[in-house]
Design an enzyme around this catalytic site. Sequence first.
Site, mmCIF file in Angstrom:
data_model
loop_
_atom_site.group_PDB
_atom_site.id
_atom_site.type_symbol
_atom_site.label_atom_id
_atom_site.label_comp_id
_atom_site.label_asym_id
_atom_site.label_seq_id
_atom_site.Cartn_x
_atom_site.Cartn_y
_atom_site.Cartn_z
ATOM 1 C CB CYS A 12 6.573 3.520 -7.342
ATOM 2 S SG CYS A 12 6.869 5.042 -6.455
ATOM 3 C CD GLU A 43 0.435 6.569 -2.036
ATOM 4 O OE1 GLU A 43 0.801 6.774 -3.210
ATOM 5 O OE2 GLU A 43 -0.417 7.261 -1.463
ATOM 6 C CB THR A 52 -0.938 -2.913 -8.894
ATOM 7 O OG1 THR A 52 -0.453 -1.564 -9.030
ATOM 8 C CG2 THR A 52 -2.401 -2.959 -9.291
ATOM 9 C CE LYS A 71 5.259 -7.414 5.789
ATOM 10 N NZ LYS A 71 6.654 -7.624 5.362
ATOM 11 C CB VAL A 85 0.355 -7.025 -2.499
ATOM 12 C CG1 VAL A 85 0.076 -7.051 -1.005
ATOM 13 C CG2 VAL A 85 1.234 -8.209 -2.885
ATOM 14 N N GLY A 86 -1.779 -4.758 -3.411
ATOM 15 C CA GLY A 86 -2.672 -3.649 -3.048
ATOM 16 C C GLY A 86 -4.137 -4.002 -3.292
ATOM 17 N N GLY A 113 3.281 -0.707 -2.111
ATOM 18 C CA GLY A 113 3.813 -1.937 -2.707
ATOM 19 C C GLY A 113 3.182 -2.167 -4.066
#
Length: 502
Positions: free
Chosen positions: A308, A274, A254, A199, A256-257, A252
Amino acid sequence: MIMENDLTLLSAAARDYLSGQKQLFIGGSWRDAASGASLPVIDPSSGREICRIAAAGAPDVDAAVGAARAAFEGKVWRSMRPHQREAIMLRLADLIAGEAHALAEIETVNSGKLIANTRLFDADLSVYTLRYMAGWATKITGETMDLSVPYLPDLRFDGFTKRFPVGVVGAITPWNVPLCQAVWKLAPVLATGCTLVLKPSENTSLTALRLAELCAEAGVPDGVVNIITGTGAAAGQALVDHPGVDKISFTGSTRVGRLIGESAGRRFRKYSLELGGKSPAIVAADADLEAAIPGAAWAIYGNHGQNCCAGSRLLVHRSIFEEVVAGVADIATTMRLGPGLDPASMMGPLVSRAHRARVSDFVESARAAGASVTGGEVVEGEGAYFRPAILTGLALDHPAVREEIFGPVLCAMPFDTLDEAITIANDTAYGLGASIWTDSMRTAQTVYDRVDAGTIWFNTHNVLDLALPFGGLKDSGVGHELGREGLFSHTKIKAGVVPHAR
Ligand code: NAD
């Protein structure tokens, strides 16, 4: 100055691809979202809709995971001989190389990035990534060992390990290097014999969809690669929570991670994350400023700061602080803003007006806190342009200094001793990258040993390579991409034990 992409400059291939509504790629065929919903794709240089993508929901994710699971269990890919997988991957690399220019154009119109950048970092690096990982397909090895087994003194055993593909990989990618991120996810999946549901970011899904077509053309069997588009809240969350996914590979933020790690951890799924960064660039008193000043500017302003591992905190020895800040500010204020398709542009728009508003809020809050601000203005018009900024005079606990802005905003601060620089460098939740600019080996080694970051650069910044594992420490992530580590993270290891022949 013309601030919009001139779409008449596009190649016929890119222009054709940008027209029409895009569908989901599931089990080797194209379909609309079950709900019929779609999302707009915007050119951030003009704010105009260029086409629409399908907005997948849970039923579409379920179908995609089902297709990937069937392909994995049916062994259509993993039972191929490794050299056959390698050959198909090399064919895919050649197909991408053959249309690198059109892919770069599509990426530029969709993301706002400069055409030179989308060519080098999205199209060309994707080709190299596939070729690099294709080479690994024939080199996935285990180990053999002579075992001790001390509690069975009369018997001897050999031990061995073998690596198996981990299974169905659910991959989720951000918008800052869209095609390359998609291929960084795809290549180890193909090399190891896994299957994929990808996605991409809802902001920049187009090149991933074209990649699906190229996979089919290269001979990747149906169901091995599935691409679903849609929002993180709907499609992304459904993929993360799907019980049929064996590993989640996420790149993505942090924020959401953390959610993904919690969900995967609860269900004992493998995951790699990551995530974000707030990387320091440290300029020591003995640095070669002719290299360090443009180096520090490129470290933050490259890819419009949407990187990033951008060097978003500039730590400079007090004796040269004014000179370095003035040099970087000079580069920032003379940078020519313009649309990504114009080769004269030095910085394009940010990915969206919503993202620009977030970036601008950091600068305005810094201004309100008494920072000295150079640049940092929103450019009037429909595009998402933002002038690169450099901020000085901020307290170390200000959000602009501590949080990831993910835009062309540099916070510069002086230090007096190397110890102080290292303390400031480590005074963040993140640990993705760091650079040290110095002529002293001792200074360089001290920074390498004591700064908590997944990659440390010496007199350079932002240099990545397919052979080097790339990953973050602390809140910048879990696991690695690229290199042998990135490849092996798509495998599960089994041990075996056999008695010695008598
Ligand atoms: P984001 O976290 O908002 O979104 C990334 C992806 O996750 C998108 O595809 C999004 O749709 C999806 N997503 C959002 N919410 C989700 C949810 N609840 N469940 C599942 N998926 C969800 O990040 P972004 O704004 O797209 O990208 C910028 C971030 O990516 C920055 O923090 C940047 O540092 C990070 N990044 C990290 C690396 C790295 O290798 N460490 C590389 C590039 C970007």
